[in-house]
Design a protein around this motif. Structure first.
Motif, PDB file in Angstrom:
ATOM      1  N   THR A  56       6.588  -7.719  -7.985  1.00  0.00           N
ATOM      2  CA  THR A  56       6.478  -8.207  -6.623  1.00  0.00           C
ATOM      3  C   THR A  56       5.941  -7.110  -5.720  1.00  0.00           C
ATOM      4  O   THR A  56       6.359  -5.954  -5.813  1.00  0.00           O
ATOM      5  CB  THR A  56       7.839  -8.681  -6.099  1.00  0.00           C
ATOM      6  N   ALA A  57       4.994  -7.460  -4.864  1.00  0.00           N
ATOM      7  CA  ALA A  57       4.397  -6.479  -3.962  1.00  0.00           C
ATOM      8  C   ALA A  57       4.414  -7.002  -2.536  1.00  0.00           C
ATOM      9  O   ALA A  57       4.194  -8.191  -2.288  1.00  0.00           O
ATOM     10  CB  ALA A  57       2.968  -6.161  -4.391  1.00  0.00           C
ATOM     11  N   LYS A  58       4.684  -6.099  -1.614  1.00  0.00           N
ATOM     12  CA  LYS A  58       4.673  -6.440  -0.207  1.00  0.00           C
ATOM     13  C   LYS A  58       4.333  -5.195   0.582  1.00  0.00           C
ATOM     14  O   LYS A  58       4.766  -4.099   0.243  1.00  0.00           O
ATOM     15  CB  LYS A  58       6.043  -6.974   0.226  1.00  0.00           C
ATOM     16  N   ALA A  59       3.536  -5.355   1.632  1.00  0.00           N
ATOM     17  CA  ALA A  59       3.094  -4.201   2.408  1.00  0.00           C
ATOM     18  C   ALA A  59       4.267  -3.553   3.123  1.00  0.00           C
ATOM     19  O   ALA A  59       5.192  -4.218   3.602  1.00  0.00           O
ATOM     20  CB  ALA A  59       2.034  -4.625   3.421  1.00  0.00           C
ATOM     21  N   ASP A  60       4.206  -2.240   3.212  1.00  0.00           N
ATOM     22  CA  ASP A  60       5.164  -1.474   3.991  1.00  0.00           C
ATOM     23  C   ASP A  60       5.057  -1.886   5.466  1.00  0.00           C
ATOM     24  O   ASP A  60       3.972  -2.204   5.952  1.00  0.00           O
ATOM     25  CB  ASP A  60       4.859   0.019   3.830  1.00  0.00           C
ATOM     26  N   PRO A  61       6.177  -1.898   6.195  1.00  0.00           N
ATOM     27  CA  PRO A  61       6.118  -2.286   7.619  1.00  0.00           C
ATOM     28  C   PRO A  61       5.103  -1.491   8.429  1.00  0.00           C
ATOM     29  O   PRO A  61       4.503  -2.023   9.371  1.00  0.00           O
ATOM     30  CB  PRO A  61       7.545  -2.027   8.101  1.00  0.00           C
ATOM     31  N   ILE A  63       2.226  -0.511   7.458  1.00  0.00           N
ATOM     32  CA  ILE A  63       0.908  -1.105   7.205  1.00  0.00           C
ATOM     33  C   ILE A  63       0.775  -2.421   7.954  1.00  0.00           C
ATOM     34  O   ILE A  63      -0.251  -2.706   8.585  1.00  0.00           O
ATOM     35  CB  ILE A  63       0.686  -1.299   5.691  1.00  0.00           C
ATOM     36  N   VAL A  64       1.834  -3.224   7.938  1.00  0.00           N
ATOM     37  CA  VAL A  64       1.804  -4.497   8.650  1.00  0.00           C
ATOM     38  C   VAL A  64       1.630  -4.264  10.145  1.00  0.00           C
ATOM     39  O   VAL A  64       0.951  -5.026  10.843  1.00  0.00           O
ATOM     40  CB  VAL A  64       3.094  -5.296   8.374  1.00  0.00           C
ATOM     41  N   ALA A  65       2.225  -3.174  10.641  1.00  0.00           N
ATOM     42  CA  ALA A  65       2.137  -2.874  12.070  1.00  0.00           C
ATOM     43  C   ALA A  65       0.702  -2.664  12.522  1.00  0.00           C
ATOM     44  O   ALA A  65       0.375  -2.870  13.701  1.00  0.00           O
ATOM     45  CB  ALA A  65       2.972  -1.639  12.397  1.00  0.00           C
ATOM     46  N   GLY A 122      -2.587   5.031  -6.090  1.00  0.00           N
ATOM     47  CA  GLY A 122      -2.853   3.855  -5.278  1.00  0.00           C
ATOM     48  C   GLY A 122      -3.633   2.843  -6.087  1.00  0.00           C
ATOM     49  O   GLY A 122      -3.623   2.864  -7.320  1.00  0.00           O
ATOM     50  N   SER A 123      -4.328   1.959  -5.395  1.00  0.00           N
ATOM     51  CA  SER A 123      -5.151   0.940  -6.039  1.00  0.00           C
ATOM     52  C   SER A 123      -6.616   1.207  -5.746  1.00  0.00           C
ATOM     53  O   SER A 123      -6.967   1.645  -4.650  1.00  0.00           O
ATOM     54  CB  SER A 123      -4.774  -0.457  -5.546  1.00  0.00           C
ATOM     55  N   LEU A 124      -7.468   0.914  -6.730  1.00  0.00           N
ATOM     56  CA  LEU A 124      -8.918   0.991  -6.555  1.00  0.00           C
ATOM     57  C   LEU A 124      -9.443  -0.427  -6.630  1.00  0.00           C
ATOM     58  O   LEU A 124      -9.434  -1.049  -7.702  1.00  0.00           O
ATOM     59  CB  LEU A 124      -9.555   1.859  -7.642  1.00  0.00           C
ATOM     60  N   ASN A 237      -0.324  -2.470  -0.811  1.00  0.00           N
ATOM     61  CA  ASN A 237       0.489  -1.447  -0.150  1.00  0.00           C
ATOM     62  C   ASN A 237      -0.216  -0.098  -0.057  1.00  0.00           C
ATOM     63  O   ASN A 237       0.404   0.953  -0.237  1.00  0.00           O
ATOM     64  CB  ASN A 237       1.846  -1.287  -0.845  1.00  0.00           C
ATOM     65  N   ASP A 238      -1.512  -0.130   0.237  1.00  0.00           N
ATOM     66  CA  ASP A 238      -2.271   1.100   0.456  1.00  0.00           C
ATOM     67  C   ASP A 238      -2.584   1.240   1.945  1.00  0.00           C
ATOM     68  O   ASP A 238      -3.083   0.304   2.576  1.00  0.00           O
ATOM     69  CB  ASP A 238      -3.587   1.095  -0.329  1.00  0.00           C
ATOM     70  N   ALA A 239      -2.315   2.406   2.500  1.00  0.00           N
ATOM     71  CA  ALA A 239      -2.612   2.648   3.903  1.00  0.00           C
ATOM     72  C   ALA A 239      -4.112   2.691   4.152  1.00  0.00           C
ATOM     73  O   ALA A 239      -4.588   2.354   5.238  1.00  0.00           O
ATOM     74  CB  ALA A 239      -1.969   3.949   4.367  1.00  0.00           C
TER      75      ALA A 239
END
Length: 531
Positions: A56-61, A63-65, A122-124, A237-239
């Motif tokens: 399960t993946a979800k963006a850090d707050p 990042i959402v901000a 991170g992700s590419l 979840n990458d900045a």
């Protein structure tokens, strides 16, 4: 960007590449798939996440901000990466169909990832080109062979199908049988009656695309895809976005960089498209570059034993022109009974030009054609069109290619202007120019107006972007890379002195090693590297 002989020559043609990144990339991917089957017992996951367990993946707050106003729910969505396709994980990401109305309908973007095999940075995210290429398939087929171990250790490799492509609200227009019939059709565009027939047929197909695809057809432009890319960045979840784009993927990447400069991480743009030039300028440059590639191929062929193209380079090229002219006057049947017209023949001819490793296959096809058998050339054209030997088409890349281009580019559809363009094309590219003409008929009656005007990109971010060009690239001429590097400003240019489309993953250590180091450590290669 994938080149295709004009759809006016025959509707929705099988263009030079796979409708995905490039033929070279396509062949490498096919080889990677075969290797994956041989090494089925070897896991891609290594030290990363366990296969068989959903993640399960979800963006850090934080990042959402940073999400654009009104899009917070998309940036904060929770996605589940399910095991799929042997050692990979797959998910879908919800995005607005229309960013101008984010509270309206939504669509799903399909993504596949190969989890990192080491300590993850991170992700590419990867786009192999087109437009119309499946990044999902690219990562699935090429993750084992295309990327070095340090890159695979550092990143989850994430391939996605952009909106309109294959699994992501795909453009749908015709049955497989209808596609076969359309590819085999012949128009005499030098006559008003022939041009009118092509326009009428393209109008009918455009209507089918609108009816079968639905309202998403109006929203598959590149800017919308770039906005999708930022949502994808958030849900992994990458900045900042770490991104590898080939061919059309460089256009998608540079568009992203102009929209989200502060979110650009490590970005590699290989086989650059110049966003500042018109569609007609793109077409002319590609026609000239393919003409150059044919001459390079002939010169190489004549150094090999058994080359069927006798004499000097001029004589060898003339033999190819004679073959094309012969098919144009008298289309021939292949062994499977299908009629091969000149546009199909040219599609087969230019497909192997995307990768010089495929030149021997072109030699075989030319030799067979000189002996009266066009079956191998048809097979090359089918590979370019993603048509399997059983008659089924494995992607919608041809439809997506046309639909995305119609939204991204204004195409000249005035009869006089198109005939003048044909004369210019034939002057600059005597072998192929005729088949690049009349591209304006593709979008003359498209149900939606184009949404973009050609303009230089502007990038104000702090992270340098790596731009790569190849001197013998037929689909994205090397001059475009230099132009894109200049427009971006904070960028470095690398040039590979080689043949074929794109460089990273098929060139040499002089290109590969600095790009790998940049992706892993962030150190940009030396500007104006040539090797």
């Amino acid at each position: 960007m994938t080149a295709r002989p004009s759809a006016a020559r025959h509707r929705f043609p099988a263009g030079g590449a796979t409708g995905h990144a490039s033929m070279g990339r396509g062949l490498r991917a096919a080889g990677a798939l075969a290797l994956t089957m041989v090494l089925a017992s070897c896991s891609l996951l290594g030290g990363g996440e366990e296969r068989g367990e959903p993640a399960t993946a979800k963006a850090d707050p934080s990042i959402v901000a940073g999400a654009p106003e009104g899009l917070e729910e998309f940036y904060s969505q929770e996605v589940v990466w399910e095991p799929c396709e042997e050692d990979f994980q797959c998910t879908t990401v919800t995005v607005p169909m229309d960013y101008g109305n984010p509270d309206g309908e939504t669509i799903e973007i399909a993504a596949l990832r190969a989890p990192s095999t080491g300590k993850k940075k991170g992700s590419l995210l990867i786009n192999p080109g087109g437009p119309g290429a499946s990044g999902y398939d690219f990562v699935k087929d090429a993750a084992l062979t295309h990327f070095s171990q340090p890159v695979r250790d550092a990143y989850d490799l994430v391939g996605f199908d952009p909106r309109g492509v294959k699994r992501s609200a795909p453009v749908t227009c015709m049955t497989d049988a209808e596609r076969d019939a359309a590819r085999a059709k012949i128009y005499d565009l030098d006559t008003d009656a022939g041009l009118a027939a092509a326009l009428a047929d393209n109008k009918a197909i455009a209507s089918q695309c609108k009816e079968q695809t639905g309202p998403s057809l109006a929203h598959i432009d590149t800017e919308s895809s770039a906005r999708d890319l930022d949502i994808l960045r958030a849900v992994v979840n990458d900045a900042k976005l770490n991104y590898l784009g080939y061919s059309y993927g460089t256009f998608l990447g540079s568009t992203y960089a102009s929209l989200f400069p502060d979110q650009v991480g490590r970005m590699v743009l290989d086989g650059a498209l110049d966003p500042s030039i018109s569609y007609e300028e793109i077409t002319l440059s590609q026609a000239k570059a393919f003409e150059k590639a044919i001459r390079s191929y002939v010169a190489d062929c004549q150094q090999q034993d058994g080359c069927p193209l006798d004499g000097d380079v001029n004589a060898g090229v003339q033999l190819i022109r004679d073959l094309i002219n012969g098919i144009q006057q008298n289309p021939q049947k292949a062994k499977d009974g299908r009629l091969v017209n000149a546009t199909m023949f040219v599609s087969g001819l230019i497909t192997p030009l995307y990768n010089d490793e495929s030149w021997p296959a072109l030699t075989q096809a030319i030799e067979a054609a000189l002996n009266g058998d066009v079956s191998l050339m048809l097979r090359l054209a089918d590979i370019g069109a993603d048509r399997s030997s059983n008659g089924s088409y494995t992607s919608n890349s041809t439809f997506a290619f046309n639909a995305i281009n119609c939204l991204d580019h204004r195409m000249e559809a005035d009869t006089g202007a198109m005939r003048a363009e044909q004369r210019r094309l034939m002057q600059e590219s005597p072998t192929l120019g005729y088949f690049f003409a009349y591209g304006g008929t593709n979008c003359a009656d498209w149900p939606y107006e184009n949404v973009r005007t050609p303009a230089p990109v502007e990038y104000t971010g702090d992270t340098p972007i790596v731009v790569i060009g190849t001197t013998g690239d037929p689909a994205t001429p090397v001059e475009w890379a230099a132009s894109l590097r200049k427009q971006l400003g904070n960028a470095v240019l690398m040039t590979w002195e080689g043949e074929g489309h794109t460089a990273y993953g098929r060139s040499n250590t002089c290109i590969e090693d600095p790009v790998d180091a940049y992706l892993v450590s962030g150190k940009a290669p030396a500007d104006n590297t040539v090797c």
